[in-house]
Motif scaffolding. Sequence first.
Motif, PDB file in Angstrom:
ATOM      1  N   MET A   1       0.844  -1.184   0.000  1.00 56.07           N
ATOM      2  CA  MET A   1       0.000   0.000   0.000  1.00 56.07           C
ATOM      3  C   MET A   1       0.887   1.245   0.000  1.00 56.07           C
ATOM      4  O   MET A   1       1.959   1.244   0.591  1.00 56.07           O
ATOM      5  N   ILE A   2       0.389   2.277  -0.652  1.00 51.35           N
ATOM      6  CA  ILE A   2       1.125   3.528  -0.723  1.00 51.35           C
ATOM      7  C   ILE A   2       0.160   4.679  -0.422  1.00 51.35           C
ATOM      8  O   ILE A   2      -0.997   4.649  -0.848  1.00 51.35           O
ATOM      9  N   ALA A   3       0.644   5.651   0.329  1.00 47.79           N
ATOM     10  CA  ALA A   3      -0.186   6.803   0.680  1.00 47.79           C
ATOM     11  C   ALA A   3      -0.351   7.706  -0.542  1.00 47.79           C
ATOM     12  O   ALA A   3       0.579   7.857  -1.337  1.00 47.79           O
ATOM     13  N   ILE A   4      -1.519   8.308  -0.684  1.00 44.23           N
ATOM     14  CA  ILE A   4      -1.811   9.202  -1.802  1.00 44.23           C
ATOM     15  C   ILE A   4      -0.779  10.324  -1.880  1.00 44.23           C
ATOM     16  O   ILE A   4      -0.359  10.718  -2.964  1.00 44.23           O
ATOM     17  N   ILE A   5      -0.345  10.822  -0.744  1.00 40.65           N
ATOM     18  CA  ILE A   5       0.614  11.928  -0.722  1.00 40.65           C
ATOM     19  C   ILE A   5       1.955  11.545  -1.356  1.00 40.65           C
ATOM     20  O   ILE A   5       2.695  12.395  -1.829  1.00 40.65           O
ATOM     21  N   ASP A   6       2.265  10.258  -1.413  1.00 48.35           N
ATOM     22  CA  ASP A   6       3.525   9.790  -1.988  1.00 48.35           C
ATOM     23  C   ASP A   6       3.442   9.516  -3.490  1.00 48.35           C
ATOM     24  O   ASP A   6       4.454   9.175  -4.113  1.00 48.35           O
ATOM     25  N   LEU A   7       2.250   9.625  -4.083  1.00 48.14           N
ATOM     26  CA  LEU A   7       2.102   9.381  -5.512  1.00 48.14           C
ATOM     27  C   LEU A   7       2.683  10.543  -6.322  1.00 48.14           C
ATOM     28  O   LEU A   7       2.495  11.705  -5.988  1.00 48.14           O
ATOM     29  N   LYS A   8       3.381  10.209  -7.391  1.00 48.50           N
ATOM     30  CA  LYS A   8       3.978  11.192  -8.293  1.00 48.50           C
ATOM     31  C   LYS A   8       3.528  10.885  -9.718  1.00 48.50           C
ATOM     32  O   LYS A   8       3.068   9.783 -10.017  1.00 48.50           O
ATOM     33  N   ALA A   9       3.672  11.855 -10.604  1.00 48.38           N
ATOM     34  CA  ALA A   9       3.322  11.653 -12.011  1.00 48.38           C
ATOM     35  C   ALA A   9       4.099  10.462 -12.567  1.00 48.38           C
ATOM     36  O   ALA A   9       5.290  10.304 -12.313  1.00 48.38           O
ATOM     37  N   GLY A  10       3.398   9.599 -13.300  1.00 41.39           N
ATOM     38  CA  GLY A  10       4.008   8.417 -13.896  1.00 41.39           C
ATOM     39  C   GLY A  10       3.811   7.144 -13.089  1.00 41.39           C
ATOM     40  O   GLY A  10       3.975   6.052 -13.609  1.00 41.39           O
ATOM     41  N   MET A  11       3.451   7.262 -11.807  1.00 36.82           N
ATOM     42  CA  MET A  11       3.236   6.075 -10.977  1.00 36.82           C
ATOM     43  C   MET A  11       1.886   5.443 -11.316  1.00 36.82           C
ATOM     44  O   MET A  11       0.977   6.122 -11.785  1.00 36.82           O
ATOM     45  N   THR A  12       1.769   4.142 -11.066  1.00 38.23           N
ATOM     46  CA  THR A  12       0.548   3.403 -11.376  1.00 38.23           C
ATOM     47  C   THR A  12       0.072   2.675 -10.119  1.00 38.23           C
ATOM     48  O   THR A  12       0.876   2.138  -9.373  1.00 38.23           O
ATOM     49  N   PHE A  13      -1.247   2.696  -9.908  1.00 39.31           N
ATOM     50  CA  PHE A  13      -1.817   1.998  -8.757  1.00 39.31           C
ATOM     51  C   PHE A  13      -3.117   1.315  -9.154  1.00 39.31           C
ATOM     52  O   PHE A  13      -3.682   1.572 -10.213  1.00 39.31           O
ATOM     53  N   GLU A  14      -3.586   0.409  -8.272  1.00 41.19           N
ATOM     54  CA  GLU A  14      -4.836  -0.308  -8.489  1.00 41.19           C
ATOM     55  C   GLU A  14      -5.916   0.299  -7.601  1.00 41.19           C
ATOM     56  O   GLU A  14      -5.667   0.604  -6.437  1.00 41.19           O
ATOM     57  N   GLN A  15      -7.118   0.471  -8.170  1.00 43.43           N
ATOM     58  CA  GLN A  15      -8.239   0.983  -7.389  1.00 43.43           C
ATOM     59  C   GLN A  15      -9.529   0.464  -8.012  1.00 43.43           C
ATOM     60  O   GLN A  15      -9.762   0.651  -9.204  1.00 43.43           O
ATOM     61  N   ASP A  16     -10.346  -0.190  -7.235  1.00 47.10           N
ATOM     62  CA  ASP A  16     -11.629  -0.739  -7.685  1.00 47.10           C
ATOM     63  C   ASP A  16     -11.478  -1.619  -8.927  1.00 47.10           C
ATOM     64  O   ASP A  16     -12.270  -1.550  -9.859  1.00 47.10           O
ATOM     65  N   GLY A  17     -10.431  -2.436  -8.955  1.00 49.34           N
ATOM     66  CA  GLY A  17     -10.208  -3.345 -10.080  1.00 49.34           C
ATOM     67  C   GLY A  17      -9.660  -2.668 -11.332  1.00 49.34           C
ATOM     68  O   GLY A  17      -9.500  -3.299 -12.364  1.00 49.34           O
ATOM     69  N   LYS A  18      -9.367  -1.384 -11.249  1.00 48.95           N
ATOM     70  CA  LYS A  18      -8.832  -0.647 -12.395  1.00 48.95           C
ATOM     71  C   LYS A  18      -7.354  -0.362 -12.176  1.00 48.95           C
ATOM     72  O   LYS A  18      -6.887  -0.252 -11.047  1.00 48.95           O
ATOM     73  N   LEU A  19      -6.643  -0.231 -13.262  1.00 52.21           N
ATOM     74  CA  LEU A  19      -5.236   0.130 -13.240  1.00 52.21           C
ATOM     75  C   LEU A  19      -5.163   1.613 -13.588  1.00 52.21           C
ATOM     76  O   LEU A  19      -5.541   2.017 -14.685  1.00 52.21           O
TER      77      LEU A  19
END
Length: 186
Positions: A1-19
């Motif tokens: 898991m990664i905190a939203i505050i640590d997300l940067k442009a170009g990073m990819t995450f999973e949410q509700d079955g979506k990439l």
Amino acid sequence: MIAIIDLKAGMTFEQDGKLIRVLEASHHKPGKGNTVMRMKLKDVRSGATTETTMRPDEKVKKAFIENKDVQYLYSQDDTANFMDSETYEQYEIPTAIIEDELKFMLDNMEVKIQFYGSEVIGITLPSTVVLEVAETQPSIKGATVTGSGKPAIMETGLVVNVPDFIEAGERLEINTSEGTYQKRIK
């Protein structure tokens, strides 16, 4: 898991079955209330982009993306063809997934294919590419670098705003993340 505050442009995450790929992320502190993250997100599979705000302490599951060095061979119909330079394995990617990136690519160019598991989700371009000007207005005598510029059509069909002194046939370094002119290559 990664905190939203640590997300940067170009990073990819999973949410509700979506990439989801982060296109832009910035902190925003409204006059009243708590800090929020303003984000521009792209659904990797559908291509849909959305703008949203999220609380910085929210967490999402970071997606593991593997990159593989490949060579762009050619595009035919609605498919772009790539080859792994080491194993000679070939990959076909629908041009709809990478249509923006194709404007920066020439045959035999080295790029990276992005995999999510065994699924191809896109490509990563080098930070700059060198392209030849196919068509532009004639240069203006006495033009300087600080002029307003003019549009130039590159050999791949990409349209870039260039200084007034640039002529057709010249080779230019183009920033792939912003699609902007960097410098003339002699």
